[in-house]
Design a protein around this motif. Structure first.
Motif, short mmCIF file in Angstrom:
data_model
loop_
_atom_site.label_atom_id
_atom_site.label_comp_id
_atom_site.label_asym_id
_atom_site.label_seq_id
_atom_site.Cartn_x
_atom_site.Cartn_y
_atom_site.Cartn_z
N LEU A 17 47.59 20.55 164.93
CA LEU A 17 46.47 21.45 164.68
C LEU A 17 46.92 22.91 164.63
O LEU A 17 47.89 23.28 165.29
N GLU A 18 46.21 23.70 163.85
CA GLU A 18 46.47 25.14 163.78
C GLU A 18 45.20 25.90 164.08
O GLU A 18 44.11 25.49 163.69
N GLY A 19 45.32 27.01 164.81
CA GLY A 19 44.17 27.82 165.22
C GLY A 19 44.58 28.70 166.39
O GLY A 19 45.67 29.27 166.40
N HIS A 20 43.71 28.81 167.40
CA HIS A 20 43.97 29.57 168.62
C HIS A 20 43.63 28.65 169.78
O HIS A 20 42.45 28.36 170.03
N PHE A 21 44.65 28.19 170.49
CA PHE A 21 44.46 27.17 171.51
C PHE A 21 44.85 27.68 172.89
O PHE A 21 45.85 28.37 173.04
N ILE A 22 44.06 27.30 173.88
CA ILE A 22 44.36 27.57 175.28
C ILE A 22 45.05 26.32 175.81
O ILE A 22 44.47 25.23 175.84
N LEU A 23 46.30 26.46 176.20
CA LEU A 23 47.07 25.34 176.72
C LEU A 23 46.71 25.08 178.18
O LEU A 23 46.11 25.94 178.84
N SER A 24 47.08 23.94 178.70
CA SER A 24 46.75 23.61 180.10
C SER A 24 47.38 24.60 181.07
O SER A 24 46.88 24.80 182.17
N SER A 25 48.45 25.25 180.65
CA SER A 25 49.10 26.27 181.49
C SER A 25 48.33 27.58 181.52
O SER A 25 48.63 28.46 182.31
N GLY A 26 47.33 27.73 180.63
CA GLY A 26 46.59 28.98 180.50
C GLY A 26 47.15 29.87 179.40
O GLY A 26 46.50 30.81 178.96
N LYS A 27 48.35 29.56 178.94
CA LYS A 27 48.94 30.34 177.85
C LYS A 27 48.27 29.98 176.54
O LYS A 27 47.51 29.01 176.46
N LEU A 163 61.00 12.70 172.88
CA LEU A 163 61.19 12.16 171.54
C LEU A 163 61.37 13.30 170.54
O LEU A 163 62.16 13.20 169.61
N LEU A 164 60.64 14.38 170.76
CA LEU A 164 60.63 15.51 169.85
C LEU A 164 60.56 16.80 170.66
O LEU A 164 59.82 16.87 171.63
N SER A 165 61.33 17.80 170.28
CA SER A 165 61.26 19.11 170.92
C SER A 165 60.73 20.10 169.90
O SER A 165 61.28 20.22 168.81
N LEU A 166 59.64 20.76 170.25
CA LEU A 166 59.03 21.75 169.37
C LEU A 166 58.96 23.07 170.12
O LEU A 166 58.56 23.11 171.28
N ASP A 167 59.30 24.11 169.44
CA ASP A 167 59.32 25.43 170.06
C ASP A 167 58.29 26.33 169.40
O ASP A 167 58.63 27.29 168.71
N PHE A 168 57.00 25.98 169.57
CA PHE A 168 55.94 26.84 169.08
C PHE A 168 55.85 28.04 169.99
O PHE A 168 55.88 27.89 171.22
N PRO A 169 55.71 29.24 169.44
CA PRO A 169 55.54 30.41 170.30
C PRO A 169 54.27 30.29 171.16
O PRO A 169 53.24 29.80 170.68
N VAL A 170 54.38 30.68 172.41
CA VAL A 170 53.22 30.74 173.31
C VAL A 170 53.11 32.16 173.84
O VAL A 170 54.09 32.88 173.93
N TYR A 171 51.88 32.53 174.17
CA TYR A 171 51.59 33.90 174.56
C TYR A 171 50.73 33.93 175.82
O TYR A 171 49.94 33.02 176.06
N GLU A 172 50.90 34.99 176.58
CA GLU A 172 49.99 35.24 177.70
C GLU A 172 48.65 35.66 177.10
O GLU A 172 48.61 36.30 176.04
N PRO A 173 47.53 35.34 177.77
CA PRO A 173 46.20 35.67 177.21
C PRO A 173 46.00 37.16 176.94
O PRO A 173 45.26 37.53 176.02
N ASP A 174 46.66 38.02 177.72
CA ASP A 174 46.47 39.46 177.53
C ASP A 174 47.56 40.08 176.64
O ASP A 174 47.66 41.30 176.53
N ASP A 175 48.36 39.24 175.99
CA ASP A 175 49.43 39.74 175.13
C ASP A 175 49.50 38.93 173.83
O ASP A 175 50.55 38.43 173.45
N LEU A 176 48.36 38.81 173.16
CA LEU A 176 48.27 38.02 171.94
C LEU A 176 48.61 38.85 170.72
O LEU A 176 48.25 40.03 170.65
N PRO A 177 49.25 38.26 169.72
CA PRO A 177 49.42 38.98 168.46
C PRO A 177 48.05 39.15 167.81
O PRO A 177 47.16 38.32 168.01
N PRO A 178 47.86 40.20 167.03
CA PRO A 178 46.53 40.47 166.45
C PRO A 178 45.94 39.30 165.67
O PRO A 178 44.74 39.02 165.77
#
Length: 193
Positions: A17-27, A163-178
């Motif tokens: 999926l693509e969009g703006h997601f809140i991960l279980s970590s809060g990131k 099985l698979l390693s993916l390195d999607f960028p993750v961000y802190e909630p107060d430091d999001l790209p525009p």
């Protein structure tokens, strides 16, 4: 299965999926893997589990007496890993906020466990689940997951095989790209708090 084959399975299931997601970590992330979708096809789940089981080091495979997975995300892949490895599979639940075995599931003292997850990002759920297995008398000898999103940084204290390693960028909630800040956030995972 190679990485392209595995990603093809996720794409075919519309699980990437693509969009703006809140991960279980809060990131936050612009991409999310909805493993429940990739596992809803029993044949696909079986193929993925068989491929993951084949990646386990032979000495680790020989030790595993039972598979344990945390509910909800790990239940299906854990069951399929049990099938692929020829061992029983059970799952942990959080009825009061902490993982525990229920429904008559029990581990014998020192029973060797393979922990199985769908996705590992920070390792928080995995470490909590490992602690619950120890409390129940089992010994976690390794962990396997469909996807490692930690960027290879997670340390679970046991061998970890994704099985698979993916390195999607993750961000802190107060430091999001525009471009991410402009999209409403959604929390697609199992943890809603």
């Amino acid at each position: 299965m190679n990485e392209d084959d595995i990603l093809a399975e996720f794409r075919a299931a519309q699980a990437l999926l693509e969009g703006h997601f809140i991960l279980s970590s809060g990131k936050r992330s612009a991409r999310y893997l909805q493993c429940a979708r990739v596992l809803m096809d029993p044949m696909r789940a079986s193929r993925l589990a068989s491929s993951l089981a084949a990646r386990l080091p032979r000495d680790l495979r020989g030790e595993i007496e039972v598979v344990v997975s945390p509910a909800m995300g790990g239940v299906i892949i854990g069951h399929e890993m049990g099938r692929a490895l020829g061992v029983e599979a059970m799952f942990l639940e959080r009825p009061e906020g902490k993982f525990e075995l229920r429904r008559g599931f029990e581990l014998s003292k020192g029973q060797k466990v393979l922990m199985v997850e769908d996705v590992v990002t920070t390792g928080l759920s995995s470490r909590e689940a490992i602690k619950a297995v120890k409390k129940a008398g089992g010994k976690v000898v390794g962990e396997a997951a469909l996807v490692d999103r930690s960027g290879g940084e997670v340390d679970l204290g046991v061998p970890f095989v994704p099985l698979l390693s993916l390195d999607f960028p993750v961000y802190e909630p107060d430091d999001l790209p525009p471009e991410l800040a402009d999209i409403p956030a959604e929390k697609p995972g199992s943890r809603k708090k």
